[in-house]
Motif scaffolding. Sequence first.
Motif, short mmCIF file in Angstrom:
data_model
loop_
_atom_site.label_atom_id
_atom_site.label_comp_id
_atom_site.label_asym_id
_atom_site.label_seq_id
_atom_site.Cartn_x
_atom_site.Cartn_y
_atom_site.Cartn_z
N ASP A 55 -13.73 23.77 117.32
CA ASP A 55 -12.66 23.01 117.96
C ASP A 55 -12.44 23.46 119.39
O ASP A 55 -12.34 22.64 120.31
N CYS A 105 -15.37 22.43 121.64
CA CYS A 105 -15.36 20.99 121.91
C CYS A 105 -14.33 20.67 122.99
O CYS A 105 -14.59 19.85 123.89
N ARG A 117 -13.11 14.96 119.61
CA ARG A 117 -13.00 15.28 118.19
C ARG A 117 -11.71 14.70 117.61
O ARG A 117 -11.21 15.19 116.59
N ARG A 132 -11.54 13.87 113.92
CA ARG A 132 -11.76 14.97 112.97
C ARG A 132 -10.41 15.43 112.42
O ARG A 132 -9.72 16.25 113.01
N LEU A 134 -20.63 16.84 115.89
CA LEU A 134 -19.95 17.51 116.99
C LEU A 134 -20.77 18.68 117.50
O LEU A 134 -20.89 18.91 118.72
#
Length: 232
Positions: free
Chosen positions: A134, A137, A144, A147, A158
């Motif tokens: 996370d 990204c 994302r 997600r 990803l």
Amino acid sequence: MREIVFDTETTGFDPKNGDRMVEIGCIEMIGRVETGKSYHCYYNPQRDMPKSAEEIHGLSDIFLSDKPLFADKADELLEFLGDAPLVAHNATFDFGFINAELERAGKTAIAMDRMVDTLAMARVKHPGAKLSLDALCTRYGIDRSHRVKHGALLDAELLAQLYIELTGGRQIGLSLAAEGSEKEHAVSVDDDAVIAEDRPFRAPRPHKASAEELAANTAFLEKMGIPIWHRG
């Protein structure tokens, strides 16, 4: 070069303590470009799903109850993986679970020298920073927003984008495909090379002036008298 980017979901953290793999998602890349080929499968772990794990990936006992056993799908997975390098985030975790499942199924373990760990790569590039999928990204501007929970195939998608960024980045170019083709054309950027797909060949243009052009230039200069660059 063919590479497989993958992610797994499990019942816990340690296959040696009886935790099992319940999902795998794989993305094929060639030359650091996604080919559109993928592999995805859920597995019945033959044990209960801890609440803490279900809260992460949302895979319940009821959902997994009718899914195949890993042993029944092992050859299918191995065929997709082939002999390609395998890219994962915190790859020792994922390799540990895959090899534990392969051992249970009586299959040969995957050699650890095929492992490419994006967590280790990110640790070198961004020492001291948050290195979760996370967080990375967000750092690289990878969307994302879709997600909600962890999912092996979504996380692999990803991670494929993150892997491209960690290895130099990619610029998406204009499609040169024939009408009706859905193929994406991209420029992959590695350290010292830029490779473009399907770039049309064009012969070099002549740059030497012709005799007529030289004569026209001489006549033009004669009209100028003494050019400024000849003046003292």
